[in-house]
Design a protein around this motif. Structure first.
Motif, PDB file in Angstrom:
ATOM      1  N   LEU A  77       6.433  -1.295 -12.342  1.00 15.35           N
ATOM      2  CA  LEU A  77       5.003  -1.164 -11.871  1.00 15.35           C
ATOM      3  C   LEU A  77       4.798  -1.956 -10.740  1.00 15.35           C
ATOM      4  O   LEU A  77       5.096  -3.270 -11.146  1.00 15.35           O
ATOM      5  CB  LEU A  77       3.855  -0.987 -13.019  1.00 15.35           C
ATOM      6  CG  LEU A  77       3.960  -0.139 -14.057  1.00 15.35           C
ATOM      7  CD1 LEU A  77       2.796  -0.736 -14.765  1.00 15.35           C
ATOM      8  CD2 LEU A  77       3.927   1.428 -13.639  1.00 15.35           C
ATOM      9  N   ALA A  78       4.800  -1.582  -9.490  1.00 12.20           N
ATOM     10  CA  ALA A  78       4.859  -2.430  -8.567  1.00 12.20           C
ATOM     11  C   ALA A  78       3.189  -2.639  -8.179  1.00 12.20           C
ATOM     12  O   ALA A  78       2.291  -1.730  -8.270  1.00 12.20           O
ATOM     13  CB  ALA A  78       5.384  -1.891  -7.118  1.00 12.20           C
ATOM     14  N   PRO A 101      12.694   3.885 -11.527  1.00 12.80           N
ATOM     15  CA  PRO A 101      11.479   4.246 -10.847  1.00 12.80           C
ATOM     16  C   PRO A 101      10.760   3.251 -10.528  1.00 12.80           C
ATOM     17  O   PRO A 101      10.755   2.172 -11.186  1.00 12.80           O
ATOM     18  CB  PRO A 101      10.871   5.474 -11.833  1.00 12.80           C
ATOM     19  CG  PRO A 101      11.597   5.097 -13.172  1.00 12.80           C
ATOM     20  CD  PRO A 101      12.907   4.629 -12.746  1.00 12.80           C
ATOM     21  N   ILE A 102       9.798   3.062  -9.509  1.00 11.52           N
ATOM     22  CA  ILE A 102       8.829   2.076  -8.978  1.00 11.52           C
ATOM     23  C   ILE A 102       7.813   2.827  -8.726  1.00 11.52           C
ATOM     24  O   ILE A 102       7.815   3.535  -7.795  1.00 11.52           O
ATOM     25  CB  ILE A 102       9.562   1.226  -8.211  1.00 11.52           C
ATOM     26  CG1 ILE A 102      10.956   0.667  -8.251  1.00 11.52           C
ATOM     27  CG2 ILE A 102       8.614   0.276  -7.557  1.00 11.52           C
ATOM     28  CD1 ILE A 102      11.458  -0.217  -7.135  1.00 11.52           C
ATOM     29  N   VAL A 103       6.460   2.559  -9.526  1.00 14.33           N
ATOM     30  CA  VAL A 103       5.342   3.111  -9.357  1.00 14.33           C
ATOM     31  C   VAL A 103       4.427   1.689  -8.803  1.00 14.33           C
ATOM     32  O   VAL A 103       4.238   1.155  -9.670  1.00 14.33           O
ATOM     33  CB  VAL A 103       4.964   3.802 -10.693  1.00 14.33           C
ATOM     34  CG1 VAL A 103       3.571   4.437 -10.502  1.00 14.33           C
ATOM     35  CG2 VAL A 103       5.920   4.931 -11.247  1.00 14.33           C
ATOM     36  N   ARG A 119       6.011   6.592 -14.267  1.00 11.43           N
ATOM     37  CA  ARG A 119       7.010   6.265 -14.668  1.00 11.43           C
ATOM     38  C   ARG A 119       8.201   6.529 -15.711  1.00 11.43           C
ATOM     39  O   ARG A 119       9.004   7.059 -15.355  1.00 11.43           O
ATOM     40  CB  ARG A 119       7.086   4.497 -14.958  1.00 11.43           C
ATOM     41  CG  ARG A 119       8.439   3.722 -14.961  1.00 11.43           C
ATOM     42  CD  ARG A 119       8.194   2.347 -15.502  1.00 11.43           C
ATOM     43  NE  ARG A 119       7.354   2.297 -16.593  1.00 11.43           N
ATOM     44  CZ  ARG A 119       7.772   2.377 -17.952  1.00 11.43           C
ATOM     45  NH1 ARG A 119       9.068   2.597 -18.116  1.00 11.43           N
ATOM     46  NH2 ARG A 119       7.025   2.420 -18.881  1.00 11.43           N
ATOM     47  N   VAL A 120       7.420   7.278 -16.582  1.00  9.88           N
ATOM     48  CA  VAL A 120       8.071   7.826 -18.043  1.00  9.88           C
ATOM     49  C   VAL A 120       8.330   9.268 -17.422  1.00  9.88           C
ATOM     50  O   VAL A 120       9.374   9.669 -17.704  1.00  9.88           O
ATOM     51  CB  VAL A 120       7.080   7.850 -18.903  1.00  9.88           C
ATOM     52  CG1 VAL A 120       7.656   8.921 -20.131  1.00  9.88           C
ATOM     53  CG2 VAL A 120       6.693   6.550 -19.634  1.00  9.88           C
ATOM     54  N   VAL A 130      10.048   5.788  -5.482  1.00  8.44           N
ATOM     55  CA  VAL A 130       8.627   5.056  -5.293  1.00  8.44           C
ATOM     56  C   VAL A 130       7.837   6.008  -5.139  1.00  8.44           C
ATOM     57  O   VAL A 130       7.703   6.959  -4.381  1.00  8.44           O
ATOM     58  CB  VAL A 130       8.893   3.804  -3.904  1.00  8.44           C
ATOM     59  CG1 VAL A 130       7.473   3.300  -3.860  1.00  8.44           C
ATOM     60  CG2 VAL A 130      10.131   3.001  -4.154  1.00  8.44           C
ATOM     61  N   GLU A 131       6.928   5.776  -6.158  1.00 10.43           N
ATOM     62  CA  GLU A 131       5.638   6.740  -6.353  1.00 10.43           C
ATOM     63  C   GLU A 131       4.287   5.913  -6.122  1.00 10.43           C
ATOM     64  O   GLU A 131       4.224   4.946  -6.980  1.00 10.43           O
ATOM     65  CB  GLU A 131       5.731   7.538  -7.492  1.00 10.43           C
ATOM     66  CG  GLU A 131       4.857   8.598  -7.730  1.00 10.43           C
ATOM     67  CD  GLU A 131       4.939   9.357  -9.083  1.00 10.43           C
ATOM     68  OE1 GLU A 131       4.085   9.912  -9.432  1.00 10.43           O
ATOM     69  OE2 GLU A 131       6.106   9.502  -9.522  1.00 10.43           O
ATOM     70  N   ASN A 132       3.365   6.405  -5.309  1.00  9.38           N
ATOM     71  CA  ASN A 132       2.063   5.668  -5.295  1.00  9.38           C
ATOM     72  C   ASN A 132       1.099   6.278  -6.059  1.00  9.38           C
ATOM     73  O   ASN A 132       0.677   7.403  -6.221  1.00  9.38           O
ATOM     74  CB  ASN A 132       1.617   5.855  -3.690  1.00  9.38           C
ATOM     75  CG  ASN A 132       0.396   4.918  -3.579  1.00  9.38           C
ATOM     76  OD1 ASN A 132       0.100   3.983  -4.334  1.00  9.38           O
ATOM     77  ND2 ASN A 132      -0.390   5.348  -2.722  1.00  9.38           N
TER      78      ASN A 132
END
Length: 137
Positions: A77-78, A101-103, A119-120, A130-132
């Protein structure tokens, strides 16, 4: 004790006979305020104010974790406030190279829950991008 670099600058202005050194520690989010204090000190001609800088950035820390031989991290988690300052494009090569994954998310419980869910879902779908999830209310 001071709470910000501008507080330290005010301390220097109020005590011209003393050298005031602000120890600037932090990630990307603290750098702008520290730079502002230095700029302001110069603008005001304050000669007894210094900043000892020890900034770090998040992507190298993530890479160090992922390159550890014992690493079991499957995603991150970012911090949304960091991405507000630096963007998230620096995370994209990390997600691709290490297949994690980086969320991007906030700090509230609902933000964390949404971030973990995203992320899951990526893990279950075999995605690593990368997802916002740092969205306004």
């Amino acid at each position: 004790m001071v709470y910000s670099p501008l507080d330290a600058l005010e301390l220097a202005i109020g005590n011209p006979e003393r050298e005031v050194v602000f120890f600037a520690v932090g990630f990307e989010t603290t750098a702008p305020a520290n730079a502002m204090a230095v700029w302001r000190a110069r603008e005001l001609g304050v000669g007894n104010f210094s900043v000892l800088v020890s900034h770090v950035t998040v992507p190298p820390a993530m890479t160090a974790i992922l390159e550890s031989p014992d690493c079991r991290v499957q995603g991150f988690l970012a911090a949304g406030h960091v991405c507000t300052v630096m963007g998230w494009t620096e995370y994209e090569p990390i997600a691709a190279r290490y297949r994690v994954p980086i969320v991007v998310t906030g700090f509230e419980p609902l933000d964390h829950s949404r971030g973990h869910l995203a992320r899951v879902r990526q893990l279950e779908e075999g995605r690593h991008e990368v997802e916002n999830q740092y969205v306004g209310r």
